[in-house]
Motif scaffolding. Structure first.
Motif, PDB file in Angstrom:
ATOM      1  N   LYS A   1       0.757  -1.435   0.049  1.00  0.00           N
ATOM      2  CA  LYS A   1      -0.090  -0.096  -0.121  1.00  0.00           C
ATOM      3  C   LYS A   1       0.914   1.248  -0.046  1.00  0.00           C
ATOM      4  O   LYS A   1       0.484   2.112  -0.115  1.00  0.00           O
ATOM      5  CB  LYS A   1      -0.964   0.220   1.336  1.00  0.00           C
TER       6      LYS A   1
ATOM      7  N   TYR B   1      -8.011   7.012  13.859  1.00  0.00           N
ATOM      8  CA  TYR B   1      -8.302   5.609  14.311  1.00  0.00           C
ATOM      9  C   TYR B   1      -7.467   5.051  15.021  1.00  0.00           C
ATOM     10  O   TYR B   1      -6.044   5.389  15.151  1.00  0.00           O
ATOM     11  CB  TYR B   1      -8.572   4.629  13.030  1.00  0.00           C
TER      12      TYR B   1
ATOM     13  N   LYS C   1      -8.796  -9.041   9.271  1.00  0.00           N
ATOM     14  CA  LYS C   1     -10.066  -8.461   9.358  1.00  0.00           C
ATOM     15  C   LYS C   1      -9.617  -6.824   9.621  1.00  0.00           C
ATOM     16  O   LYS C   1     -10.138  -5.858   9.186  1.00  0.00           O
ATOM     17  CB  LYS C   1     -11.017  -8.732  10.763  1.00  0.00           C
TER      18      LYS C   1
ATOM     19  N   TYR D   1      -6.926  -5.230   9.016  1.00  0.00           N
ATOM     20  CA  TYR D   1      -6.037  -5.051   8.211  1.00  0.00           C
ATOM     21  C   TYR D   1      -6.925  -4.649   7.125  1.00  0.00           C
ATOM     22  O   TYR D   1      -6.764  -3.166   6.637  1.00  0.00           O
ATOM     23  CB  TYR D   1      -5.156  -6.090   7.670  1.00  0.00           C
ATOM     24  N   ARG D   2      -7.921  -5.018   6.706  1.00  0.00           N
ATOM     25  CA  ARG D   2      -9.040  -4.790   5.575  1.00  0.00           C
ATOM     26  C   ARG D   2      -9.929  -3.326   6.093  1.00  0.00           C
ATOM     27  O   ARG D   2      -9.818  -2.473   5.395  1.00  0.00           O
ATOM     28  CB  ARG D   2     -10.097  -5.847   5.530  1.00  0.00           C
ATOM     29  N   LYS D   3     -10.112  -3.317   7.432  1.00  0.00           N
ATOM     30  CA  LYS D   3     -10.615  -2.315   8.136  1.00  0.00           C
ATOM     31  C   LYS D   3      -9.812  -0.801   7.751  1.00  0.00           C
ATOM     32  O   LYS D   3     -10.122   0.299   7.459  1.00  0.00           O
ATOM     33  CB  LYS D   3     -10.933  -2.302   9.509  1.00  0.00           C
TER      34      LYS D   3
ATOM     35  N   ASN E   1      -7.306  -0.442   5.978  1.00  0.00           N
ATOM     36  CA  ASN E   1      -7.252  -0.222   4.569  1.00  0.00           C
ATOM     37  C   ASN E   1      -8.309   0.530   3.942  1.00  0.00           C
ATOM     38  O   ASN E   1      -8.019   1.582   3.100  1.00  0.00           O
ATOM     39  CB  ASN E   1      -7.203  -1.463   3.699  1.00  0.00           C
ATOM     40  N   SER E   2      -9.549   0.147   4.224  1.00  0.00           N
ATOM     41  CA  SER E   2     -10.711   1.025   3.827  1.00  0.00           C
ATOM     42  C   SER E   2     -10.699   2.196   4.334  1.00  0.00           C
ATOM     43  O   SER E   2     -11.018   3.372   3.668  1.00  0.00           O
ATOM     44  CB  SER E   2     -11.997   0.189   3.861  1.00  0.00           C
ATOM     45  N   LEU E   3     -10.239   2.500   5.447  1.00  0.00           N
ATOM     46  CA  LEU E   3     -10.394   3.578   6.259  1.00  0.00           C
ATOM     47  C   LEU E   3      -9.388   4.718   5.556  1.00  0.00           C
ATOM     48  O   LEU E   3      -9.576   5.938   5.052  1.00  0.00           O
ATOM     49  CB  LEU E   3      -9.907   3.621   7.801  1.00  0.00           C
TER      50      LEU E   3
ATOM     51  N   ARG F   1      -8.241   4.530   2.421  1.00  0.00           N
ATOM     52  CA  ARG F   1      -8.827   4.978   1.257  1.00  0.00           C
ATOM     53  C   ARG F   1      -9.807   6.074   1.289  1.00  0.00           C
ATOM     54  O   ARG F   1      -9.978   6.946   0.531  1.00  0.00           O
ATOM     55  CB  ARG F   1      -9.534   3.655   0.406  1.00  0.00           C
ATOM     56  N   GLU F   2     -10.597   5.988   2.337  1.00  0.00           N
ATOM     57  CA  GLU F   2     -11.530   7.090   2.664  1.00  0.00           C
ATOM     58  C   GLU F   2     -10.783   8.354   2.883  1.00  0.00           C
ATOM     59  O   GLU F   2     -11.089   9.240   2.429  1.00  0.00           O
ATOM     60  CB  GLU F   2     -12.298   6.689   3.918  1.00  0.00           C
TER      61      GLU F   2
END
Lengths: 627, 134, 176
Positions: free
Chosen positions: C93, C154, C163, C165-167, C169-171, C173-174
């Motif tokens: 990333k 965060y 789980k 990690y994904r969270k 990541n999406s944060l 991106r936001e």
């Protein structure tokens, strides 16, 4: 073999509980008898088969594997049965069925309807718990392949006081179930003066109360002797969960006396007995479900919590709606006067309930804040010390006079005459104490005065041998006075020294010189330990005692524990804990001077004795009733 | 309490290995020379929650974080900070969760006042019962 | 009047029961403790760096881009477990990660990173745990997401799992 049989017996308990539920509606005493006995026997079998699996270390049983180990001493193998959630459920069921059996034994021609209804409710409760055990927490679950040895057992929990602490508490909680069922039955029936349901209820409440008292005390004893913090009560959610039912059952007990003597407060008693049991279940299981323990509790099974919550919902919903609809027939118009025995009982009752409500509030408030504001707060000891404790003070004051007052109405001019000796003795004794010890903390003064107030009033009662006054009550109250004395002494005048000590170093605490003589390495059955040897001298250089605190290491579980070493006399405990260290830099040593601790335990013992005397009187009364 | 202890152990095994040392809550090397200051430190510590423990104050806890906080509090005291400044320093970082005695706020209004409301209701019940007897 | 009062116990009971139900039903993840520092600026601190010869000064390092702050130590087993994800943040990333080495032995830390790979762009050293206290850290590992304005967005307590990690990541991106 044994585990499968045990599992079968558990299913059999379910069968008999269901059959009891249905046959108790009929008038067939024979069928009821079969169900009650069958339930008792099958739950006895399943409990002892689990115990057997523990004793022979049958690791094909998951529960044994997780909680036991071959090197564990026999006593702790046995206590391991209820040292975990699944096994303790079996014990809970067993106690439930024992009480069930006792209720059945009370049957006679007159009370048939009442007791049948009681047994029906009791059977419903039993079904709920047996199903809960079978569905969510079956202790007979097996594992394959069979492990070679168990995962051991927490060494801190290897303590005789803690080994019998849970069973005693369970007897207390479950004893309240009998009061609950009786209350539900009474609400369902017509108000029939001929059946003294309150006398039946009182016996069960007394029994429950005695066991709760002693169970809570043993928990405290364990904390004091094992945890090594020099304290014995921490206002922990787990402790609160046992303290709240105790408060309610104390209130219930006193109201029941009023019902017996004056036929008033019936509605109140019916409500209290429902709440007391509900609170026991809520406390026990919500603590387990992990809701109350918030932050860092991992790996808890929410399905258990949900099951038990639904069950509590059914029990509480049914009984409280029933209370709402049907209790009004038990209303009475006998209003009470302040200055009478029942007046003082009412005052105390209300105060107990207020204390209980405050403790409950403090226990669940962090959850409420979390729901509504998404913040986290902590409610700890300082909160309870400034809310629950002050409310107890007037309650204790009233408790000193209450027993002396007459039933009905007391002539106000006589009251003063009656309590004068108590006041005088209290003042004199308190003055002497403060002249000798010269400590003027406000809490200390209040505590000592309250303690003497209770002690002297009850000694006077005991000496005068006033008729109509229950001996058990006076003894128990005397115990409470002594308990308060111990609590005050140990919490207000505790002294603490923390130091790094090398061999031959000396330290002073109050009037004692303590010399660190040497260190030994010792080994126990499943641990190795470093043991310090401390010589305690008084001011005149006479040796008082040798104290040997230990620092243990349990290789199986990789856990270190500290064993405090304590020298007790009537005035104080000397409490030494040995921390880490080595010969070069020395060892960290913590020494407490805890005044009057022994009186806490003596007080509880006397309370217990008072309870036993009372229950004895009560059982005689029951005998004449059921004949 | 049983659960607390189990919890401490689980925590010590899972999270931080050097928890396993037996060490005391307040250790000799932390103690301040000035007895008055030390007493202040102890009193503050008794009101500060050990965050990784269950319902324990940092004064009774042997967790490393509790020790750090104790040392920090003593440092602030010797720097001449007032008690309320120290509390503020801690709540700024850890929130109200760190206080064992929750502060009086809108959200804790009920917590602090309900016991006394209960008390008043209780007294009212007793009085109402008494009056009617006359 | 009195008759209606008798139903009060039931109503209170119902309220409490509903509260408990709600608590059991919602997923109370003990790891996502809300931090008091959320939506506040990164605490100011200055300390030695494990990687560079100059001191790490927080005011210079935050506020330009999204930064992940990860408290770690070699003695902490869960830190080793989450290391793989920390690396993925940096390798896949391309996110700047500041690792704060908590109460650790610098030599051991260097060896540890050599062995497992170093995803951190800089590593301030927190010798006595004071930086961690400034960040409101309970126990390591803990991970914070700081946005490009230097505001903490965060916080995660405990090791990073798939789980989480994904969270995160999406944060991120936001936030971008």
């Amino acid at each position: 073999m044994a585990p499968s049989l045990g599992n079968f017996a558990l299913w059999l308990s379910l069968f008999f509980a269901i059959s009891q539920f249905f046959v108790s509606k009929s008038n067939n005493l024979k069928l009821i008898k079969i169900s009650v006995n069958g339930l008792l026997i099958s739950s006895l079998i399943s409990f002892f088969l689990l115990m057997f699996s523990y004793v022979v270390s049958d690791f094909s049983v998951l529960n044994v594997f997780q909680n036991s180990h071959t090197t564990k001493p026999l006593l702790y193998k046995i206590s391991g049965v209820w040292g975990n959630h699944e096994g303790s459920m079996l014990l809970w069921i067993l106690v439930l069925t024992i009480f069930n059996f006792f209720i059945f034994r009370l049957y006679n021609k007159n009370n048939f309807k009442l007791l049948s209804k009681t047994l029906e409710t009791q059977a419903f409760i039993t079904i709920g718990f047996v199903l809960f055990t079978i569905i969510t927490s079956n202790p007979f679950e097996r594992i394959n392949p069979i492990p070679e040895n168990g995962l051991g057992f927490n060494p801190i929990l290897q303590d005789p006081a803690l080994a019998i602490h849970p069973p005693l508490l369970y007897i207390g909680y479950v004893g309240l179930s009998a009061a609950f069922s009786l209350s539900v039955a009474t609400l369902n029936l017509n108000n029939n003066e001929k059946i003294p349901w309150y006398t039946y209820m009182k016996t069960f409440v007394l029994a429950a109360w005695i066991f709760l008292t002693i169970g809570i005390a043993l928990g405290s004893i364990w904390a004091y002797y094992e945890l090594g913090w020099g304290g014995w009560w921490f206002w922990d959610p787990v402790e609160n969960a046992s303290f709240m039912p105790w408060l309610l059952s104390t209130a219930l007990l006193h109201s029941l006396i009023t019902v017996e003597k004056r036929k008033s407060l019936k509605t109140w008693v019916l409500l209290l007995s429902i709440l007391a049991f509900l609170l026991s279940v809520v406390g026990t299981f919500l603590v387990r479900s992990g809701i109350l323990t918030s932050v860092h509790t991992f790996a808890l099974d929410p399905s258990r919590g949900i099951y038990i919550l639904i069950f509590i919902g059914i029990l509480g919903g049914y009984s409280l709606i029933l209370f709402g609809i049907k209790s009004k027939k038990y209303f009475d118009s006998n209003y009470l006067t302040f200055f009478s025995k029942e007046g003082s009982i009412l005052i105390n009752n209300i105060l107990m309930v207020v204390v209980c409500a405050s403790v409950f509030l403090g226990t669940i408030y962090p959850l409420l804040v979390e729901i509504f504001t998404n913040n986290k707060i902590s409610v700890g000891e300082p909160y309870y010390n400034s809310t629950a404790v002050p409310i107890m003070i007037p309650a204790i004051l009233v408790m000193g006079v209450g027993p002396i007052l007459a039933w009905g109405k007391e002539d106000k001019s006589k009251i003063f005459k009656k309590i004068l000796p108590g006041i005088l003795l209290t003042l004199i004794a308190s003055l002497i104490v403060f002249l000798i010890y010269q400590s003027y903390s406000i809490i200390g003064i209040a505590g000592i005065i309250l303690a003497f107030w209770i002690i002297f009033n009850n000694i006077i009662i005991l000496f005068k041998k006033i008729k109509n006054l229950s001996l058990g009550m006076s003894i128990a109250h005397l115990g409470v006075g002594i308990l308060i004395l111990g609590i005050t002494g140990s919490s207000v005048w505790q002294k603490e020294k923390i130091a790094t000590m090398k061999i031959n170093n000396e330290i002073q605490i109050e009037n004692y010189n303590i010399i660190f003589e040497k260190v030994n390495e010792i080994s126990g059955p499943n641990y190795v330990a470093i043991q310090g040897n401390f010589l305690v001298y008084d001011k005149k250089k006479n040796i008082i005692t040798q104290l040997k605190p230990e620092n243990r290491f349990y290789p199986i579980t990789n856990i270190f524990t500290t064993e405090a070493s304590i020298h007790t006399n009537l005035l104080r405990d000397l409490y030494i804990v040995l921390g880490e260290g080595d010969p070069n830099v020395g060892w960290v040593v913590k020494i407490y001077f805890n005044p009057l601790v022994i009186w806490i335990w003596i007080g509880v013992l006397i309370i217990f004795l008072g309870g036993v005397v009372s229950i004895n009187t009560n059982l005689k009364k029951l005998k004449t009733l059921t004949q | 309490m049983k659960i607390r202890k189990i919890f401490i152990i689980i925590f010590s095994i899972c999270m931080v290995e050097y928890f396993l040392n037996i060490s005391f809550a307040v250790e000799p090397d932390e103690i301040l020379q000035d007895a008055k200051q030390e007493l202040r430190a102890r009193n503050i510590s008794k009101n500060i929650r050990c965050l990784v423990c269950q319902n324990q104050s940092i004064d009774e806890s042997n967790a490393p974080l509790a020790k750090d906080l104790r040392i920090l509090i003593r440092g602030k005291i010797t720097e001449g900070k007032k008690d309320h400044e120290i509390y503020k320093f801690l709540t700024d970082r850890y929130g109200d969760f760190i206080l064992l005695k929750p502060p009086l706020k809108l959200s804790t209004l009920a917590l602090w006042f309900l016991p006394f409301v209960f008390f008043i209701i209780g007294i009212a019940i007793i009085l109402s019962h008494n009056k009617k007897s006359r | 009047m009195k008759k209606q009062l008798l139903i009060i116990p039931f109503l209170l009971f119902l309220l409490i029961l509903l509260a408990f139900f709600y608590l059991l039903m919602i997923e109370r993840n003990p790891s996502s403790l809300t931090s008091n520092l959320l939506n506040k600026s990164v605490p100011k601190f200055e300390s030695e760096s494990l990687l560079k010869n100059k001191n790490f000064i927080s005011s210079e390092e935050f506020g330009n881009e999204i930064v992940l702050v990860n408290f770690f130590a070699t003695w902490c087993k869960p830190c080793r477990d989450e290391h793989e994800y920390i690396k993925r943040f940096s390798d896949e990333k391309k996110i700047r990660i500041v690792g704060i080495n908590y109460k650790d032995n610098s030599k051991k830390a260097s060896e540890w990173l050599k062995k497992l790979g170093n995803p951190y762009s800089d590593i301030p050293i927190d010798k006595n745990g004071r930086i961690a206290i400034d960040w409101g850290v309970y126990g390591i590992p803990e991970t914070f997401v700081v946005n490009s304005k230097g505001i903490i967005k965060y916080r995660h307590v405990g090791p990073i799992t798939k789980k989480v990690y994904r969270k995160i990541n999406s944060l991120i991106r936001e936030l971008e």
